[in-house]
Design a protein around this motif. Structure first.
Motif, PDB file in Angstrom:
ATOM      1  N   ALA A  24      69.607  62.769 -23.637  1.00 22.91           N
ATOM      2  CA  ALA A  24      69.341  62.059 -24.699  1.00 22.91           C
ATOM      3  C   ALA A  24      67.784  62.188 -25.335  1.00 22.91           C
ATOM      4  O   ALA A  24      67.827  62.055 -26.438  1.00 22.91           O
ATOM      5  CB  ALA A  24      69.435  60.370 -24.391  1.00 22.91           C
ATOM      6  N   CYS A  25      66.992  62.643 -24.488  1.00 21.10           N
ATOM      7  CA  CYS A  25      65.638  62.604 -24.602  1.00 21.10           C
ATOM      8  C   CYS A  25      64.967  64.155 -24.818  1.00 21.10           C
ATOM      9  O   CYS A  25      63.935  64.279 -25.667  1.00 21.10           O
ATOM     10  CB  CYS A  25      64.590  61.775 -23.705  1.00 21.10           C
ATOM     11  N   LEU A  26      65.452  65.002 -24.414  1.00 16.57           N
ATOM     12  CA  LEU A  26      64.835  66.508 -24.155  1.00 16.57           C
ATOM     13  C   LEU A  26      65.860  67.426 -24.375  1.00 16.57           C
ATOM     14  O   LEU A  26      67.058  67.311 -23.877  1.00 16.57           O
ATOM     15  CB  LEU A  26      64.127  66.683 -22.868  1.00 16.57           C
ATOM     16  N   PRO A  27      65.609  68.483 -25.040  1.00 18.96           N
ATOM     17  CA  PRO A  27      66.414  69.736 -25.300  1.00 18.96           C
ATOM     18  C   PRO A  27      66.569  70.403 -23.914  1.00 18.96           C
ATOM     19  O   PRO A  27      67.353  71.170 -23.792  1.00 18.96           O
ATOM     20  CB  PRO A  27      65.837  70.330 -26.433  1.00 18.96           C
ATOM     21  N   GLU A  28      65.419  70.278 -23.155  1.00 18.01           N
ATOM     22  CA  GLU A  28      65.515  71.006 -21.747  1.00 18.01           C
ATOM     23  C   GLU A  28      66.430  70.358 -20.613  1.00 18.01           C
ATOM     24  O   GLU A  28      65.765  69.142 -20.348  1.00 18.01           O
ATOM     25  CB  GLU A  28      63.995  71.184 -21.222  1.00 18.01           C
ATOM     26  N   ASN A  29      67.454  70.664 -20.292  1.00 18.08           N
ATOM     27  CA  ASN A  29      68.291  69.907 -19.457  1.00 18.08           C
ATOM     28  C   ASN A  29      68.666  70.882 -18.366  1.00 18.08           C
ATOM     29  O   ASN A  29      68.537  72.078 -18.127  1.00 18.08           O
ATOM     30  CB  ASN A  29      69.723  69.595 -20.179  1.00 18.08           C
ATOM     31  N   TYR A  30      69.084  70.203 -17.327  1.00 18.40           N
ATOM     32  CA  TYR A  30      69.133  70.637 -15.895  1.00 18.40           C
ATOM     33  C   TYR A  30      70.365  70.435 -15.212  1.00 18.40           C
ATOM     34  O   TYR A  30      71.097  69.498 -15.748  1.00 18.40           O
ATOM     35  CB  TYR A  30      68.018  70.300 -15.079  1.00 18.40           C
ATOM     36  N   THR A  31      70.649  71.265 -14.357  1.00 11.78           N
ATOM     37  CA  THR A  31      71.897  70.948 -13.615  1.00 11.78           C
ATOM     38  C   THR A  31      71.939  69.613 -12.584  1.00 11.78           C
ATOM     39  O   THR A  31      70.581  69.463 -12.133  1.00 11.78           O
ATOM     40  CB  THR A  31      72.548  72.077 -12.717  1.00 11.78           C
ATOM     41  N   ASP A  32      72.964  69.073 -12.265  1.00  5.00           N
ATOM     42  CA  ASP A  32      72.884  68.172 -11.108  1.00  5.00           C
ATOM     43  C   ASP A  32      71.921  68.623  -9.829  1.00  5.00           C
ATOM     44  O   ASP A  32      71.522  67.893  -9.299  1.00  5.00           O
ATOM     45  CB  ASP A  32      74.496  68.037 -10.527  1.00  5.00           C
ATOM     46  N   PHE A  33      72.579  69.957  -9.460  1.00  2.02           N
ATOM     47  CA  PHE A  33      71.948  70.524  -8.317  1.00  2.02           C
ATOM     48  C   PHE A  33      70.325  70.437  -8.265  1.00  2.02           C
ATOM     49  O   PHE A  33      69.502  70.189  -7.305  1.00  2.02           O
ATOM     50  CB  PHE A  33      72.616  72.104  -8.100  1.00  2.02           C
ATOM     51  N   PHE A  34      69.770  70.902  -9.459  1.00  2.35           N
ATOM     52  CA  PHE A  34      68.529  71.158  -9.750  1.00  2.35           C
ATOM     53  C   PHE A  34      67.739  69.711  -9.469  1.00  2.35           C
ATOM     54  O   PHE A  34      66.842  69.619  -8.881  1.00  2.35           O
ATOM     55  CB  PHE A  34      68.041  71.427 -11.345  1.00  2.35           C
ATOM     56  N   PHE A  35      68.301  68.751 -10.130  1.00  2.00           N
ATOM     57  CA  PHE A  35      67.518  67.107  -9.702  1.00  2.00           C
ATOM     58  C   PHE A  35      67.829  66.801  -8.256  1.00  2.00           C
ATOM     59  O   PHE A  35      66.823  66.320  -7.659  1.00  2.00           O
ATOM     60  CB  PHE A  35      68.507  66.065 -10.530  1.00  2.00           C
TER      61      PHE A  35
END
Ligand code: ACO
Ligand code: ZN
Length: 164
Positions: A24-35
């Motif tokens: 919702a806040c950023l265009p840079e998104n990451y995978t579940d695995f990354f988090f």
């Protein structure tokens, strides 16, 4: 006057909510695995903020070894603020400021000498937040983002005694 909120460490049950806030806040998104992987490796620097028991923001970091951003260089341990966001309804309450300060406290556990992040050069809200917290622009990175926008690298030294 800032309204009340609560900070705590991320737990895996929070993942879906954090993914929604990130998208919702950023265009840079990451995978579940990354988090999940950054949480597994550096649990003390992945924090969430709650208002009335609902997560409204997070700060996600990674601890790295790399060249110093200050002085003559050489290898140092650095805390990288990878992603920070607060939902629009939670903003201007001091939540991001508290998240960054708490992430820095977590970084001290990992004995980092410096912390840094990249931010879009047009993101004046975020750059003013980081300046307020003692970060300075240490580099401009051309074409850093996938849409071609430049990034500022902003960095701050943390002394070894753990004081500001
Ligand atoms: N205009 C000007 N300055 C602002 C604004 C604003 N709208 N919002 C925050 N600031 C500055 C002020 O100096 C403020 O201090 P003050 O409230 O005492 O004046 C300071 O930042 C701290 O503000 P907070 O209330 O702690 O910030 P907030 O919780 O609103 O979150 C954030 C700031 C995270 C940048 C939020 O606006 C957001 O999620 N934006 C979209 C995502 C984003 O840009 N994330 C950072 C990208 S860089 C990275 O992730 C490493
Ligand atoms: Zn980064």
């Amino acid at each position: 006057m800032h309204q009340s909120f609560n900070l705590r460490k991320f737990k895996p049950d929070d993942l879906q909510k954090v993914l929604v806030i990130n998208r919702a806040c950023l265009p840079e998104n990451y995978t579940d695995f990354f988090f999940i992987e950054l949480h597994r490796r550096f649990p003390k620097t992945f924090l969430v903020a709650e208002v009335n028991g609902e997560i409204v923001g997070y700060a996600l970091c990674r601890i790295e070894i790399g060249l110093s951003h200050f002085g003559l260089g050489g290898l140092v341990k650095k805390g990288h603020m990878v992603s920070i966001a607060v939902l629009p309804q939670g903003r201007r309450k001091g939540i991001a400021q508290a998240l960054v300060n708490a992430a820095i406290e977590g970084m001290r556990f990992y004995k980092v000498n410096q912390c840094y992040l990249e931010v879009r050069v047009t993101n004046t809200v975020a750059t003013s937040l980081y300046k307020k917290l003692g970060f300075e622009i240490t580099k401009t990175i051309r074409g850093y983002y996938s849409d071609g926008e430049f990034a500022y690298e902003m960095s701050r030294e943390l002394n070894s005694k753990g004081n500001l």
